[in-house]
Motif scaffolding. Structure first.
Motif, PDB file in Angstrom:
ATOM      1  N   TRP A 100      42.450  31.776  39.390  1.00 62.77           N
ATOM      2  CA  TRP A 100      42.590  33.177  38.997  1.00 62.77           C
ATOM      3  C   TRP A 100      43.735  33.797  39.811  1.00 62.77           C
ATOM      4  CZ3 TRP A 100      40.138  35.431  35.010  1.00 62.77           C
ATOM      5  CH2 TRP A 100      38.952  34.856  34.547  1.00 62.77           C
ATOM      6  N   ARG A 143      42.133  43.322  32.086  1.00 68.87           N
ATOM      7  CA  ARG A 143      42.430  44.387  33.050  1.00 68.87           C
ATOM      8  C   ARG A 143      41.182  44.835  33.790  1.00 68.87           C
ATOM      9  NH1 ARG A 143      46.756  47.224  33.744  1.00 68.87           N
ATOM     10  NH2 ARG A 143      47.656  46.495  31.777  1.00 68.87           N
ATOM     11  N   ARG A 195      46.181  37.676  39.972  1.00 70.01           N
ATOM     12  CA  ARG A 195      46.188  39.074  39.530  1.00 70.01           C
ATOM     13  C   ARG A 195      47.552  39.688  39.787  1.00 70.01           C
ATOM     14  NH1 ARG A 195      42.040  41.694  44.042  1.00 70.01           N
ATOM     15  NH2 ARG A 195      43.463  41.604  45.842  1.00 70.01           N
ATOM     16  N   GLN A 196      47.830  40.711  39.005  1.00 68.50           N
ATOM     17  CA  GLN A 196      49.080  41.446  39.180  1.00 68.50           C
ATOM     18  C   GLN A 196      48.796  42.928  39.041  1.00 68.50           C
ATOM     19  OE1 GLN A 196      52.316  40.301  36.588  1.00 68.50           O
ATOM     20  NE2 GLN A 196      53.822  41.171  37.988  1.00 68.50           N
ATOM     21  N   TYR A 243      44.083  40.600  35.599  1.00 69.83           N
ATOM     22  CA  TYR A 243      43.627  39.315  36.121  1.00 69.83           C
ATOM     23  C   TYR A 243      43.907  38.214  35.099  1.00 69.83           C
ATOM     24  CZ  TYR A 243      41.394  41.451  40.133  1.00 69.83           C
ATOM     25  OH  TYR A 243      41.153  42.112  41.307  1.00 69.83           O
ATOM     26  N   TYR A 244      44.503  37.122  35.597  1.00 71.80           N
ATOM     27  CA  TYR A 244      44.897  36.009  34.741  1.00 71.80           C
ATOM     28  C   TYR A 244      44.187  34.729  35.148  1.00 71.80           C
ATOM     29  CZ  TYR A 244      48.781  39.068  33.471  1.00 71.80           C
ATOM     30  OH  TYR A 244      49.539  40.122  33.028  1.00 71.80           O
ATOM     31  N   ARG A 304      52.749  39.040  40.992  1.00 71.48           N
ATOM     32  CA  ARG A 304      51.503  38.311  40.783  1.00 71.48           C
ATOM     33  C   ARG A 304      51.072  37.631  42.084  1.00 71.48           C
ATOM     34  NH1 ARG A 304      52.234  33.744  36.581  1.00 71.48           N
ATOM     35  NH2 ARG A 304      53.079  32.663  38.405  1.00 71.48           N
ATOM     36  N   GLY A 313      45.329  37.582  30.114  1.00 72.64           N
ATOM     37  CA  GLY A 313      44.905  38.540  31.124  1.00 72.64           C
ATOM     38  C   GLY A 313      43.818  39.479  30.646  1.00 72.64           C
ATOM     39  N   GLY A 353      36.876  42.130  31.829  1.00 69.31           N
ATOM     40  CA  GLY A 353      37.479  43.212  32.579  1.00 69.31           C
ATOM     41  C   GLY A 353      36.925  44.557  32.145  1.00 69.31           C
ATOM     42  N   ALA A 389      44.001  45.603  38.878  1.00 61.67           N
ATOM     43  CA  ALA A 389      45.093  44.715  38.474  1.00 61.67           C
ATOM     44  C   ALA A 389      44.769  44.097  37.122  1.00 61.67           C
ATOM     45  CB  ALA A 389      45.293  43.605  39.502  1.00 61.67           C
ATOM     46  N   ASP A 437      41.716  46.365  44.277  1.00 60.03           N
ATOM     47  CA  ASP A 437      41.477  45.224  43.383  1.00 60.03           C
ATOM     48  C   ASP A 437      41.944  45.516  41.959  1.00 60.03           C
ATOM     49  OD1 ASP A 437      38.373  44.748  45.084  1.00 60.03           O
ATOM     50  OD2 ASP A 437      40.195  43.557  45.336  1.00 60.03           O
TER      51      ASP A 437
END
Length: 114
Positions: free
Chosen positions: A33, A109, A35-36, A90-91, A42, A107, A9, A88, A86
């Motif tokens: 994948w 970022r 994202r939040q 990301y997990y 999420r 996660g 990230g 967020a 976009d």
């Protein structure tokens, strides 16, 4: 138990690219994948099953690509043509359940500036 560690990230300008990586401790049939964004729930981004069957959210279709390399125990998300929306956390997730995943990373970022 599957341990997941995301990386890759960072901050990028609109139109730029990033590649996220997720190192996993054990191979699984299904990974994804999510994202939040700040203040939002999420959401699903992409998934891959059996190394080949992929799915994408409509919002990233044609811009993001998910791949998995079992030789390196790494899941990737190539993100191109990034947009401010976009932005967020990301997990990475592993082992599909009926409506969820069993294992989650901490996660990484992503921030996209206009």
């Amino acid at each position: 138990q599957v341990h997941l560690v995301e990386s890759g990230g960072g901050s990028v300008q609109s139109g730029g690219s990033l590649r996220l990586s997720c190192q996993y401790s054990a191979r699984t049939y299904c990974m994804g994948w999510f994202r939040q964004a700040p203040g939002k729930e999420r959401e699903f981004v992409s998934s891959i099953i059996a190394l080949r069957t992929t799915r994408y959210a409509d919002s990233v279709l044609g811009r993001f690509a998910i791949t998995q390399d079992n030789a390196k125990n790494t899941l990737y998300l190539q993100m191109n043509s990034l947009k401010p929306e976009d932005t967020a956390m990301y997990y990475c997730a592993a082992e599909c359940l009926v409506n969820d995943f069993r294992f989650w990373g901490q996660g990484t970022r992503v921030t996209v500036s206009s």
